[in-house]
Write an enzyme that holds these catalytic residues in place. Sequence first.
Site, PDB file in Angstrom:
ATOM      1  N   TRP A 129       0.838  -1.208   0.000  1.00 19.28           N
ATOM      2  CA  TRP A 129       0.000   0.000   0.000  1.00 19.28           C
ATOM      3  C   TRP A 129       0.871   1.257   0.000  1.00 19.28           C
ATOM      4  CZ3 TRP A 129      -0.962   3.798   3.866  1.00 19.28           C
ATOM      5  CH2 TRP A 129      -2.168   4.490   3.758  1.00 19.28           C
ATOM      6  N   GLY A 177      19.472  18.329  19.318  1.00 24.39           N
ATOM      7  CA  GLY A 177      20.219  17.075  19.351  1.00 24.39           C
ATOM      8  C   GLY A 177      20.702  16.591  18.005  1.00 24.39           C
ATOM      9  N   TRP A 185       6.742   4.214  22.539  1.00 21.83           N
ATOM     10  CA  TRP A 185       6.981   3.954  21.122  1.00 21.83           C
ATOM     11  C   TRP A 185       7.432   2.506  20.859  1.00 21.83           C
ATOM     12  CZ3 TRP A 185       9.684   9.244  19.553  1.00 21.83           C
ATOM     13  CH2 TRP A 185       8.708  10.243  19.563  1.00 21.83           C
ATOM     14  N   GLU A 209       1.978  12.414  25.021  1.00 20.35           N
ATOM     15  CA  GLU A 209       1.148  11.543  24.178  1.00 20.35           C
ATOM     16  C   GLU A 209       0.555  10.366  24.932  1.00 20.35           C
ATOM     17  OE1 GLU A 209       4.017  11.618  20.285  1.00 20.35           O
ATOM     18  OE2 GLU A 209       3.336   9.717  21.088  1.00 20.35           O
ATOM     19  N   CYS A 235       8.276  17.519  22.335  1.00 22.73           N
ATOM     20  CA  CYS A 235       7.764  18.114  21.126  1.00 22.73           C
ATOM     21  C   CYS A 235       6.471  18.822  21.482  1.00 22.73           C
ATOM     22  CB  CYS A 235       7.528  17.041  20.075  1.00 22.73           C
ATOM     23  SG  CYS A 235       9.065  16.273  19.588  1.00 22.73           S
ATOM     24  N   GLU A 250       8.780  22.594  21.972  1.00 26.81           N
ATOM     25  CA  GLU A 250       8.432  23.079  20.649  1.00 26.81           C
ATOM     26  C   GLU A 250       7.252  24.036  20.782  1.00 26.81           C
ATOM     27  OE1 GLU A 250       7.714  19.968  17.838  1.00 26.81           O
ATOM     28  OE2 GLU A 250       6.154  21.096  16.848  1.00 26.81           O
ATOM     29  N   HIS A 260      10.060  22.020  10.969  1.00 27.20           N
ATOM     30  CA  HIS A 260       9.335  21.141  10.052  1.00 27.20           C
ATOM     31  C   HIS A 260       9.232  21.734   8.658  1.00 27.20           C
ATOM     32  CE1 HIS A 260       8.173  20.210  14.176  1.00 27.20           C
ATOM     33  NE2 HIS A 260       8.234  18.966  13.767  1.00 27.20           N
TER      34      HIS A 260
HETATM   35  N1  GLN Z   1      17.122  14.654  20.363  1.00 27.88           N
HETATM   36  C1  GLN Z   1      16.176  14.312  19.358  1.00 27.88           C
HETATM   37  C2  GLN Z   1      16.543  14.975  18.047  1.00 27.88           C
HETATM   38  O1  GLN Z   1      17.039  16.045  18.061  1.00 27.88           O
HETATM   39  C3  GLN Z   1      14.776  14.709  19.733  1.00 27.88           C
HETATM   40  C4  GLN Z   1      13.757  14.270  18.708  1.00 27.88           C
HETATM   41  C5  GLN Z   1      12.309  14.485  19.098  1.00 27.88           C
HETATM   42  O2  GLN Z   1      12.001  15.293  19.926  1.00 27.88           O
HETATM   43  N2  GLN Z   1      11.396  13.769  18.504  1.00 27.88           N
HETATM   44  O3  GLN Z   1      16.338  14.449  16.996  1.00 27.88           O
HETATM   45 ZN    ZN Z   2      10.973  17.329  19.398  1.00 28.49          ZN
END
Ligand code: GLN
Ligand code: ZN
Length: 765
Positions: free
Chosen positions: A19, A437, A566, A610, A648, A670, A699
Amino acid sequence: MSIVSSNLGYPRIGENREWKKALESFWAGKVSEQQLLEEMESIRLTHLKKQKDKGIDQIPVGDFTFYDQVLDTAAMFGMVPERFTYTSGPVPLATYFAMARGNDTAVACEMTKWFNTNYHYIVPEYEGKKLALTENKPLAAYREAKEKLNINGKPVLIGPYTFLKLSKGYHKTDIPAFLLQLIPLYAQVLQELEQEGVEWVQMDEPILASSIAKEEMKTITEIYKQLNKAAPALNITLQVYFDSIEWYEEVIQLPVQGIGMDFVHGQDRTIELLQSNGFPADKILGVGIIDGRNIWRADLQKKWEIIETILPHVPAERIWLQPSCSLLHVPVTAAVETSLDPTLHAALAFADEKLAEVTTLTKALRNGKTAIADFIQESQHACLQLAHSSARNKTSIQEAARTVNEQQTKRPLPFNERREQQRAIFDLPLLPTTTIGSFPQTTEVRQARQKWRKGEWSAEKYEDFIQQQIKEWIALQEQIGLDVFVHGEFERTDMVEFFGEKMGGFAFTQKAWVQSYGSRCVKPPIIYGDVEFLQPITVKESVYAQSLTDKPVKGMLTGPVTILNWSFVRDDLSKEEVTNQIALALRKEVEALESAGIRMIQVDEPALREGLPLKKTDWDHYLNWAVKAFRIATSSVQNGTQIHTHMCYCEFHDFIDAISALDADVISIETSRSHGELVSSFNDQAYDKGIGLGVYDIHSPRIPAIKEMTDIIKQGLQVLDPGQFWINPDCGLKTRKTDETIASLKNMVAAAKVIREQYSILQEN
Ligand code: GLN
Ligand code: ZN
């Protein structure tokens, strides 16, 4: 009426991600629309046939999609935002994909998590304009299954109330108008299905498992009264999943012919509700008995015992046995996994194996438990073998995770006293600049990893390559003028997989993919045994990076709650216990970093928010153990060692207490896309620790101008003290290009300087 086996939804991605491949080739212009439609039909029919062959009586149709089922519903009702310049009629495929992915002229619709899963749906936007039924998708799906495979399918729809609640773009006061448009369209869909001779439809209303207000039940009752009136000969099964029903007594009285409940997630509560309130004699009960969210084989004896607790309240002829939710959340089949430990393999059940469990249990309900005696024995044997395996019996690890004490969750000194020591050690400017990071994972980096994985490169060669990358980026960070450096995470593909591969208790599959959003699939690790620290995980890269500069380099770890959320996790221990095990292993890594001279250590927890349960009443319990796990991982360091964390995008207003309780010296969050909200949250509640607010959105490939970022920093400084304020992008930079990254960071550093100068002028005056 008879005893029925049912399914709620089947994974669409295919055994070999056919898919995904079909979609991506179409988007890349490699296949025509006609070819895409043909391939999709073939995938869809294969999946239906599979379910039929497995002996499922009530086979879902219309759960298949070209992207996402919520997007399908919006498209079906012509709910296409203005910016996509759609007028009327069936939504063209190009428009449909543009809503999901954006195009040259319009940004994509927002995407967000589907309840507490890792699946993301496209958020419908209600703009108040006229809606219309553009095509009856469930009807088309029903007809196809009937004509091509002689299946009397059960059309699946996202129920109107869940659809309303998941949509955005309206105020509370617009709800009546929105519903006034929506309900007649649902009624029309159902009427057409009724005319076609459809017997059952499944209306998914998972929102009923969340903490909705009691008044909302009035609206919901009114909705279902109208739908029932519109198509009286059609049977509706109202399907709730992911937790117990919030307003059980009200929901079971709704004018529908069946109600499906989750007997896995929120199992005790559901059974209690059933026992104390009973279940109406005129309805079918859908018993979600097989876990649709996890990958473990069911112990059929235990499942049978649950069925036995239900039988006094609902006769077998009115029970449908089914998975707890759509099987979308699990991989397709465990049969193709050839490299797993046999004990583990025998204890797995993915979508196909789960359907077999459903039909086996249905057989027992029809003919008595003895009819499936062999299956019960086999399932118990497989579960026991795994339970008795050495991987699950590391008693000292289990003991340690169970007996964590206060002391292990506390830094020696409180934050304000640690802060003084840290200030003396690090000598940072006002508004220090840093990154989250990762630096760009270029094709070169990915190819190098491939070569090493395939054995074309020796481990040594690969390590040299990684060091080279680190070296380049340390030099670049010097040039850019950042204050706190990172090593760049070039050695990691995925922030959970990397740690799982180096700790005991994790397994990795070959093909156990699940859809995350659109064509993007993830292959979560399996935490099947006790989690064990085996050897230092990140020390080598961090120490190397630190050896190249006088600036502090942050050590970089993924936090225990994110690793848990996850992964697919063993279900014989509580999540709290498993997370404590992970936290204790990470604690050793944190200590190893510290003793190797790394004095700033970041522990990322993007998935902490989450993981919040659907019901508000369960939040405290979750946050308690989640926060505690983070503290176990991070609190054994000296006062002068600075612990950072990163999250995030998250809504803060109800979350600042939890963030504060982590007791991290610095958090980066974020917020580049949600500044107004942020400012108001920090206005209402005090936060005293270090905090880095994402000053630009990583993003997007756009390079942010200095002025944009100084504006954002000023906004933040309205509510936060400059002494606690850090400046950073809003997330890791691994998906960005090198040039973009350098240019953006240079502007970010320049923005910090502008603000610092303004402050020093202020202070001189
Ligand atoms: N330390 C990770 C990075 O910079 C954090 C990623 C994330 O927050 N999803 O990629
Ligand atoms: Zn992040």
